[in-house]
Design a protein around this motif. Structure first.
Motif, PDB file in Angstrom:
ATOM      1  N   ASP A 293      15.073   4.416  -8.828  1.00  0.00           N
ATOM      2  CA  ASP A 293      15.134   4.221  -7.389  1.00  0.00           C
ATOM      3  C   ASP A 293      14.092   3.154  -7.051  1.00  0.00           C
ATOM      4  N   ASP A 294      14.530   2.074  -6.419  1.00  0.00           N
ATOM      5  CA  ASP A 294      13.667   0.919  -6.251  1.00  0.00           C
ATOM      6  C   ASP A 294      12.422   1.234  -5.418  1.00  0.00           C
ATOM      7  N   GLY A 295      12.616   1.971  -4.328  1.00  0.00           N
ATOM      8  CA  GLY A 295      11.484   2.301  -3.479  1.00  0.00           C
ATOM      9  C   GLY A 295      10.466   3.176  -4.174  1.00  0.00           C
ATOM     10  N   GLU A 296      10.944   4.139  -4.965  1.00  0.00           N
ATOM     11  CA  GLU A 296      10.034   5.040  -5.668  1.00  0.00           C
ATOM     12  C   GLU A 296       9.283   4.327  -6.784  1.00  0.00           C
ATOM     13  N   LEU A 297       9.950   3.401  -7.475  1.00  0.00           N
ATOM     14  CA  LEU A 297       9.251   2.656  -8.523  1.00  0.00           C
ATOM     15  C   LEU A 297       8.184   1.757  -7.906  1.00  0.00           C
ATOM     16  N   LYS A 298       8.521   1.087  -6.798  1.00  0.00           N
ATOM     17  CA  LYS A 298       7.540   0.229  -6.135  1.00  0.00           C
ATOM     18  C   LYS A 298       6.355   1.038  -5.622  1.00  0.00           C
ATOM     19  N   ARG A 299       6.616   2.249  -5.115  1.00  0.00           N
ATOM     20  CA  ARG A 299       5.529   3.101  -4.648  1.00  0.00           C
ATOM     21  C   ARG A 299       4.596   3.464  -5.784  1.00  0.00           C
ATOM     22  N   ARG A 300       5.135   3.804  -6.928  1.00  0.00           N
ATOM     23  CA  ARG A 300       4.299   4.165  -8.073  1.00  0.00           C
ATOM     24  C   ARG A 300       3.487   2.974  -8.581  1.00  0.00           C
ATOM     25  N   VAL A 301       4.107   1.807  -8.611  1.00  0.00           N
ATOM     26  CA  VAL A 301       3.369   0.628  -9.059  1.00  0.00           C
ATOM     27  C   VAL A 301       2.222   0.333  -8.102  1.00  0.00           C
ATOM     28  N   ALA A 302       2.470   0.451  -6.797  1.00  0.00           N
ATOM     29  CA  ALA A 302       1.419   0.178  -5.816  1.00  0.00           C
ATOM     30  C   ALA A 302       0.321   1.239  -5.853  1.00  0.00           C
ATOM     31  N   ASN A 303       0.715   2.527  -5.873  1.00  0.00           N
ATOM     32  CA  ASN A 303      -0.257   3.615  -5.732  1.00  0.00           C
ATOM     33  C   ASN A 303      -0.961   3.994  -7.027  1.00  0.00           C
ATOM     34  N   CYS A 304      -0.358   3.652  -8.158  1.00  0.00           N
ATOM     35  CA  CYS A 304      -0.928   4.042  -9.451  1.00  0.00           C
ATOM     36  C   CYS A 304      -1.406   2.825 -10.247  1.00  0.00           C
ATOM     37  N   ILE A 305      -0.506   1.868 -10.468  1.00  0.00           N
ATOM     38  CA  ILE A 305      -0.853   0.712 -11.304  1.00  0.00           C
ATOM     39  C   ILE A 305      -1.828  -0.213 -10.568  1.00  0.00           C
ATOM     40  N   VAL A 306      -1.426  -0.726  -9.411  1.00  0.00           N
ATOM     41  CA  VAL A 306      -2.267  -1.677  -8.690  1.00  0.00           C
ATOM     42  C   VAL A 306      -3.552  -1.015  -8.206  1.00  0.00           C
ATOM     43  N   ALA A 307      -3.441   0.217  -7.695  1.00  0.00           N
ATOM     44  CA  ALA A 307      -4.613   0.906  -7.159  1.00  0.00           C
ATOM     45  C   ALA A 307      -5.546   1.426  -8.245  1.00  0.00           C
ATOM     46  N   GLY A 308      -5.055   1.511  -9.490  1.00  0.00           N
ATOM     47  CA  GLY A 308      -5.918   1.900 -10.604  1.00  0.00           C
ATOM     48  C   GLY A 308      -6.094   3.393 -10.775  1.00  0.00           C
ATOM     49  N   TYR A 309      -5.030   4.162 -10.561  1.00  0.00           N
ATOM     50  CA  TYR A 309      -5.096   5.612 -10.735  1.00  0.00           C
ATOM     51  C   TYR A 309      -4.172   6.060 -11.860  1.00  0.00           C
ATOM     52  N   VAL A 310      -4.540   7.171 -12.491  1.00  0.00           N
ATOM     53  CA  VAL A 310      -3.640   7.863 -13.406  1.00  0.00           C
ATOM     54  C   VAL A 310      -2.839   8.861 -12.586  1.00  0.00           C
ATOM     55  N   CYS A 311      -1.521   8.708 -12.604  1.00  0.00           N
ATOM     56  CA  CYS A 311      -0.651   9.547 -11.794  1.00  0.00           C
ATOM     57  C   CYS A 311       0.233  10.421 -12.673  1.00  0.00           C
ATOM     58  N   GLY A 312       0.696  11.506 -12.108  1.00  0.00           N
ATOM     59  CA  GLY A 312       1.624  12.386 -12.796  1.00  0.00           C
ATOM     60  C   GLY A 312       3.051  11.929 -12.598  1.00  0.00           C
ATOM     61  N   THR A 313       3.989  12.783 -12.971  1.00  0.00           N
ATOM     62  CA  THR A 313       5.397  12.427 -12.849  1.00  0.00           C
ATOM     63  C   THR A 313       5.839  12.315 -11.398  1.00  0.00           C
ATOM     64  N   ASP A 314       5.066  12.909 -10.474  1.00  0.00           N
ATOM     65  CA  ASP A 314       5.401  12.794  -9.060  1.00  0.00           C
ATOM     66  C   ASP A 314       4.937  11.479  -8.451  1.00  0.00           C
ATOM     67  N   GLY A 315       4.236  10.660  -9.232  1.00  0.00           N
ATOM     68  CA  GLY A 315       3.767   9.385  -8.716  1.00  0.00           C
ATOM     69  C   GLY A 315       2.554   9.473  -7.828  1.00  0.00           C
ATOM     70  N   ASN A 316       1.843  10.612  -7.891  1.00  0.00           N
ATOM     71  CA  ASN A 316       0.618  10.788  -7.125  1.00  0.00           C
ATOM     72  C   ASN A 316      -0.557  10.900  -8.065  1.00  0.00           C
ATOM     73  N   PRO A 317      -1.726  10.395  -7.651  1.00  0.00           N
ATOM     74  CA  PRO A 317      -2.905  10.461  -8.524  1.00  0.00           C
ATOM     75  C   PRO A 317      -3.238  11.882  -8.953  1.00  0.00           C
ATOM     76  N   ILE A 318      -3.572  12.035 -10.222  1.00  0.00           N
ATOM     77  CA  ILE A 318      -3.999  13.329 -10.746  1.00  0.00           C
ATOM     78  C   ILE A 318      -5.456  13.538 -10.363  1.00  0.00           C
ATOM     79  N   GLN A 319      -5.757  14.680  -9.795  1.00  0.00           N
ATOM     80  CA  GLN A 319      -7.121  14.968  -9.386  1.00  0.00           C
ATOM     81  C   GLN A 319      -7.989  15.167 -10.622  1.00  0.00           C
ATOM     82  N   GLN A 320      -9.071  14.423 -10.699  1.00  0.00           N
ATOM     83  CA  GLN A 320      -9.977  14.522 -11.832  1.00  0.00           C
ATOM     84  C   GLN A 320     -10.978  15.653 -11.624  1.00  0.00           C
TER      85      GLN A 320
END
Length: 320
Positions: A293-320
């Protein structure tokens, strides 16, 4: 993550000491703007050759510690077929046997539209992509993986990364490698142990066989495919994509685990135009057909890859 770092570091030590960074190669062809489905080294009649620079870049990427900028999809083996929708589109049974992960509808006739209309066994369900690799055999019997983790990692200039475009498809590895130094993209190891090899590794009792397969991180920004299904993608050298492939995308890394150990291992493959099931471990390779899904992939790239977080399968940062 620690296990992946240990395996990656061990891979570099092993490859360097074995002299496998002296890969002989020729310059790659220029990217082809008009894709032609003529087959590629992984499945047709000639071996793909990595340049020495590419081989070194691939090994360096394997050693890169991932301390952030990551999300993943957890998948299972969906089905097994002698199909390859990238290399032999519309030619059912033409390919050697592949293990398909994720999209349940994937076959020789798959298109972006058919995959988008299908279902998946991946988590998250918004990843409708298809991933496939040659089937593994143990003493001649096919073995399905027990787990497939698809990591999307920001290892190249992650603040500039963009989502893979829908319909992008490409191939990594070398199914016709004649020796281990011709396939730097894949490495075998045993769960819980640091040793790794480009050929099969004999895992001791109590462990399981696993493989890491690393995909490139640079796209030419124009083509969703190319004549050999590789040239529209490139491996970065350090943090720099080549000028011919200026668009940074997350690295895919497949971590596949099989419920086997010991010897008697072979792969499906093609030799001299004949599909076989007796190929060595250094012929491992893989394919990716993006149907996220294009919107969901873009959200994960922005919120995890670009922002520098390790995220789970839900695309949200894993709490350390």
């Amino acid at each position: 993550m620690l296990r992946r770092l240990l395996a990656s570091t061990a891979a570099v030590i092993f490859l360097v000491t074995a002299g496998w960074l002296t890969t002989r190669g020729t310059d790659l062809p220029a990217p082809d703007a008009a894709p032609r489905h003529t087959g590629h080294s992984g499945h047709s009649g000639h071996a793909y050759t990595f340049t020495a620079e590419q081989a070194a870049a691939i090994v360096a990427q394997a050693a890169a510690p991932v301390r952030g900028s990551e999300f993943r999809a957890d998948c299972l083996s969906s089905h097994r077929k002698g199909d390859d929708p990238i290399v032999f589109p519309g030619q059912a049974g033409r390919s050697h046997i592949h293990e398909f992960y994720g999209n349940r509808t994937a076959n020789a006739s798959s298109t972006l539209q058919s995959l988008a209309a299908g279902t998946t066994n991946c988590t998250p369900a918004v990843d409708l992509s298809s991933y496939w690799t040659p089937t593994l055999y143990k003493n001649g019997a096919p073995v399905a993986p027990e787990r497939v983790t698809v990591y999307y990692q920001g290892i190249t200039d992650h603040t500039r990364a963009v989502a893979h475009p829908r319909g992008l498809r490409y191939v990594v590895g070398n199914a016709l490698a004649a020796n281990p130094d011709q396939n730097p993209a894949a490495r075998w190891s045993c769960v819980g142990r640091p040793e790794s090899s480009r050929d099969f590794i004999n895992c001791p009792p109590g462990t399981k066989l696993e493989n890491y397969l690393d995909f490139p991180t640079c796209w030419d920004g124009k083509n969703l495919d190319s004549a050999n299904h590789r040239d529209h993608m490139a491996y970065a050298v350090g943090q720099t994509c080549p000028a011919s492939h200026p668009v940074v995308v997350p690295r895919l890394e497949l971590l596949i685990t099989w419920p086997v150990n010991g010897g008697g291992l072979t792969l499906a493959g093609t030799r001299n135009g004949v599909n076989v099931t007796d190929q060595p471990g250094y012929t491992f390779h893989g394919d990716f057909f993006n149907a996220w899904d294009d919107g969901e992939l873009k959200r994960r790239v922005a919120n995890c890859i670009v922002a520098g977080y390790v995220c789970g399968t839900d695309g949200n940062p894993i709490q350390q």
